[in-house]
Design a protein around this motif. Structure first.
Motif, short mmCIF file in Angstrom:
data_model
loop_
_atom_site.label_atom_id
_atom_site.label_comp_id
_atom_site.label_asym_id
_atom_site.label_seq_id
_atom_site.Cartn_x
_atom_site.Cartn_y
_atom_site.Cartn_z
N LEU A 106 35.11 35.63 32.47
CA LEU A 106 36.54 35.92 32.61
C LEU A 106 36.76 37.36 33.04
CD1 LEU A 106 39.49 35.15 32.28
CD2 LEU A 106 39.30 35.69 29.83
N THR A 107 35.99 38.27 32.50
CA THR A 107 36.11 39.68 32.87
C THR A 107 35.84 39.88 34.36
OG1 THR A 107 35.48 40.43 30.66
CG2 THR A 107 35.18 41.99 32.47
N MET A 108 34.76 39.30 34.86
CA MET A 108 34.42 39.46 36.26
C MET A 108 35.47 38.84 37.18
SD MET A 108 31.76 41.30 36.44
CE MET A 108 32.39 42.15 34.99
N GLN A 109 35.99 37.69 36.80
CA GLN A 109 37.05 37.05 37.59
C GLN A 109 38.28 37.95 37.65
OE1 GLN A 109 38.31 33.26 36.06
NE2 GLN A 109 39.72 32.87 37.72
N SER A 110 38.65 38.53 36.52
CA SER A 110 39.84 39.40 36.45
C SER A 110 39.66 40.67 37.25
CB SER A 110 40.14 39.75 34.99
OG SER A 110 40.41 38.59 34.23
N LEU A 111 38.42 41.13 37.42
CA LEU A 111 38.16 42.38 38.12
C LEU A 111 37.96 42.18 39.62
CD1 LEU A 111 35.83 44.25 35.61
CD2 LEU A 111 38.29 44.47 35.92
N GLY A 112 38.12 40.94 40.11
CA GLY A 112 38.10 40.71 41.55
C GLY A 112 36.86 40.05 42.08
N GLU A 113 36.06 39.45 41.24
CA GLU A 113 34.85 38.78 41.71
C GLU A 113 35.21 37.68 42.70
OE1 GLU A 113 30.95 37.88 39.24
OE2 GLU A 113 32.39 36.27 38.95
N GLY A 114 34.53 37.66 43.83
CA GLY A 114 34.78 36.66 44.86
C GLY A 114 35.77 37.09 45.92
N GLY A 115 36.44 38.23 45.73
CA GLY A 115 37.41 38.72 46.72
C GLY A 115 36.81 39.80 47.61
N ALA A 116 37.68 40.51 48.32
CA ALA A 116 37.22 41.61 49.17
C ALA A 116 36.58 42.69 48.32
CB ALA A 116 38.40 42.19 49.96
N ALA A 117 35.62 43.42 48.90
CA ALA A 117 34.94 44.48 48.17
C ALA A 117 35.93 45.54 47.73
CB ALA A 117 33.86 45.10 49.05
N PRO A 118 35.84 46.02 46.48
CA PRO A 118 36.78 47.03 46.00
C PRO A 118 36.82 48.30 46.86
CG PRO A 118 35.64 46.05 44.16
CD PRO A 118 34.97 45.52 45.40
N GLY A 119 35.67 48.71 47.39
CA GLY A 119 35.68 49.89 48.25
C GLY A 119 36.54 49.68 49.48
N THR A 120 36.49 48.47 50.04
CA THR A 120 37.32 48.13 51.20
C THR A 120 38.79 48.08 50.80
OG1 THR A 120 35.52 46.85 52.20
CG2 THR A 120 37.77 46.37 52.94
N ARG A 121 39.08 47.48 49.66
CA ARG A 121 40.46 47.40 49.19
C ARG A 121 41.03 48.79 48.90
NH1 ARG A 121 40.50 42.70 44.64
NH2 ARG A 121 42.67 43.43 44.47
N ALA A 122 40.20 49.66 48.34
CA ALA A 122 40.64 51.03 48.08
C ALA A 122 40.95 51.76 49.38
CB ALA A 122 39.59 51.77 47.28
#
Length: 385
Positions: A361-377
């Motif tokens: 659940l933690t990983m899903q909430s933190l964006g697992e499976g979506g765009a890379a956080p560095g790209t989103r930032a």
């Protein structure tokens, strides 16, 4: 037209965020120039650090006091470098005691846009920090999905960009087997010991961890102990391990390339049966690998007394917080004692699957499976500019 970015990180977790963000900006912007302060991962992206990032890796009120004058001088030097170079944006990453002081001076003497990556944990303690922060920060990049409302209420733009831990490639069974063979682990179960990435942490926690693991291995002699050492503290970790009552396998970054250390660390996290770790981002790395854990941490006495009185939450572990559970046991402050840690390790070993749902659940909430956080930032920064 070139985008000029001044970026500042003060510790290994910030260097990791900065490296991914810089890679994201390079992918989205053809011409970008970086200057500032960072570690190995940011330097891989082209940054020439103005001084060693390790100088800033200090945590805790009592720990900062002896280095106050030196840190104050570095704050002034960094702010002057920003003002002189006139970048399009100043990005400060975590380390708020240093970074926000730099941003404050920059705002007092310029109109340079300021972005702070990692929202302060106002939901945990000192809630008025958001209002104070808004005086010098224009834009916040948040790692946790529930943080934007706190920042926006204080008057800052805030984007949830996800946590970088979800973008790490998982270790394969082949990777784990290669790791085991490389370190002579064969098929033995092993426990990860992670006493921190700051010198002050390692100095306080390593003796306690060693004593607790001595009890654990005495009862479970089939277990091996693996210690991944963070680069800035590898020498201290090696020194502390000499007095541990158990044999250890150390992952020493001084003998490995950055890529090799990443691969070995991922395999170690994924292959471990159990982990004992200092409180911090490492709990999310363990959660991503679905490795059951016990968290232990102790501050200097004065720091602990002050934080205990100001805390607004009853857990220091992000897995517990994001999943809204309390499945990861904690030995904090006075409870950070070898016997307590040993007992919690025993309990987790008896029921290692108890943490699995909370980790997923933690990983899903933190964006697992979506765009890379560095790209989103990077997207969030460019959109705001």
């Amino acid at each position: 037209m070139s985008l000029r970015v001044f970026v500042v990180a003060g510790e290994p977790s910030g260097d990791r965020l900065g490296g991914a963000l810089m890679a994201g900006l390079r992918a989205l912007k053809a011409d970008v120039e970086f200057s500032g302060i960072g570690g190995a991962l940011m330097q891989e992206q082209g940054l020439v650090s103005q001084f060693p990032m390790a100088e800033l890796s200090v945590m805790g009120i009592a720990e900062v006091l002896p280095k106050y004058r030196h840190l104050k001088r570095r704050i002034r030097e960094t702010a002057e470098a920003v003002i002189t170079s006139k970048p399009d944006v100043l990005i400060t990453i975590d380390s708020p005691d240093f970074c926000l002081r730099v941003a404050k001076i920059v705002k007092e003497h310029s109109d340079i846009r300021t972005v702070h990556y990692v929202a302060p944990s106002v939901w945990a303690w000192r809630p008025k920090r958001a209002v104070k922060m808004a005086r010098c920060i224009d834009h916040v990049l948040a790692l946790l999905p529930f943080e934007p409302p706190y920042m926006e209420a204080a008057g800052m733009r805030c984007d949830f960009v996800g946590h970088p831990v979800v973008a790490e490639p998982p270790a394969t069974p082949k990777d784990i087997q290669h790791f085991r063979e490389s370190y002579g682990l064969d098929d033995a179960p092993f426990l990860l010991a992670l006493p921190g990435s700051r010198r002050s942490e390692v100095g306080r926690l390593a003796p306690v961890f060693g004593a607790a693991l001595g009890e654990f291995v005495l009862k479970h002699p089939e277990f091996r102990v693996v210690v991944p050492a963070a680069g800035p503290v590898a020498d201290l970790v090696r020194e502390e391990l000499q007095s541990w009552p158990v044999e250890t396998v150390i992952l020493d970054p001084t003998n490995l390339s950055v890529d090799e250390m990443k691969r070995h660390k991922r395999a170690a996290f994924a292959g471990a049966d159990l982990a004992l770790a200092a409180s911090g981002t490492v709990s999310l790395e363990l959660a991503a690998a679905r490795t059951p854990m016990v968290i232990a941490y102790n501050f200097n006495w004065l720091t602990w007394q002050m934080m205990k009185r100001m805390a607004l939450i009853d857990t220091a572990t992000l897995v517990n917080l994001v999943s809204d559970t309390r499945v990861v046991p904690e030995c904090l402050g006075p409870d950070c004692h070898p016997q307590n840690i040993f007992l919690e390790l025993e309990r987790v070993l008896q029921n290692p699957k108890a943490q699995q749902d909370a980790m997923a659940l933690t990983m899903q909430s933190l964006g697992e499976g979506g765009a890379a956080p560095g790209t989103r930032a990077a997207q969030a920064i460019l959109a705001a500019l």
